[in-house]
Design a protein around this motif. Structure first.
Motif, short mmCIF file in Angstrom:
data_model
loop_
_atom_site.label_atom_id
_atom_site.label_comp_id
_atom_site.label_asym_id
_atom_site.label_seq_id
_atom_site.Cartn_x
_atom_site.Cartn_y
_atom_site.Cartn_z
N MET A 221 3.63 5.54 12.67
CA MET A 221 2.64 5.79 13.71
C MET A 221 1.34 5.03 13.41
N THR A 222 0.90 5.09 12.15
CA THR A 222 -0.34 4.41 11.78
C THR A 222 -0.24 2.91 12.04
N ASN A 223 0.92 2.33 11.70
CA ASN A 223 1.10 0.89 11.90
C ASN A 223 0.93 0.52 13.38
N TRP A 224 1.46 1.33 14.28
CA TRP A 224 1.31 1.07 15.72
C TRP A 224 -0.15 1.13 16.13
N LEU A 225 -0.89 2.11 15.62
CA LEU A 225 -2.31 2.23 15.96
C LEU A 225 -3.09 1.01 15.48
N ILE A 226 -2.75 0.52 14.30
CA ILE A 226 -3.41 -0.67 13.76
C ILE A 226 -3.10 -1.89 14.62
N GLU A 227 -1.86 -2.01 15.04
CA GLU A 227 -1.47 -3.13 15.91
C GLU A 227 -2.17 -3.03 17.26
N THR B 145 -10.10 -4.12 11.68
CA THR B 145 -9.15 -3.04 11.34
C THR B 145 -7.77 -3.60 11.10
N ASN B 146 -7.30 -4.45 12.01
CA ASN B 146 -5.96 -5.01 11.90
C ASN B 146 -5.85 -5.94 10.69
N TRP C 88 -5.83 -4.04 7.34
CA TRP C 88 -4.55 -3.36 7.14
C TRP C 88 -3.50 -4.33 6.60
#
Length: 86
Positions: free
Chosen positions: A1-7, A49-50, A53
């Motif tokens: 989920m976190t990865n999707w938010l970062i993307e 942010t991206n 990460w």
């Protein structure tokens, strides 16, 4: 989920910066307008942010500088507006 938010943050950031560029290029916004600077600020924050990460230091650094320029311009605009009221 976190990865999707970062993307999503990265893609939204890119979209905001492109939107600002299109609006300035088409004459709908001024380059020193608050709206344009906010688009740049939030767009570059999405990129920071991206990039952070993903460990992409060069684009992260570039976008931190981009944020600082937007903040400096917003502060300059606020000071000028304050002086105009006085």
């Amino acid at each position: 989920m976190t990865n999707w938010l970062i993307e999503i943050a990265g893609w939204l950031g890119g979209g905001l910066i492109l939107l600002g560029y299109v609006l300035v290029s088409s004459g709908r916004l001024e380059g020193r307008s608050v709206a344009f600077q906010l688009l740049n600020l939030f767009g570059s924050l999405g990129f920071v942010t991206n990039a952070a990460w993903h460990g992409a230091i060069p684009p992260m650094t570039l976008n931190i500088i981009w944020c600082l320029i937007a903040l400096w311009t917003l502060a300059t605009l606020a000071r000028r507006k304050g002086r105009a009221r006085a």
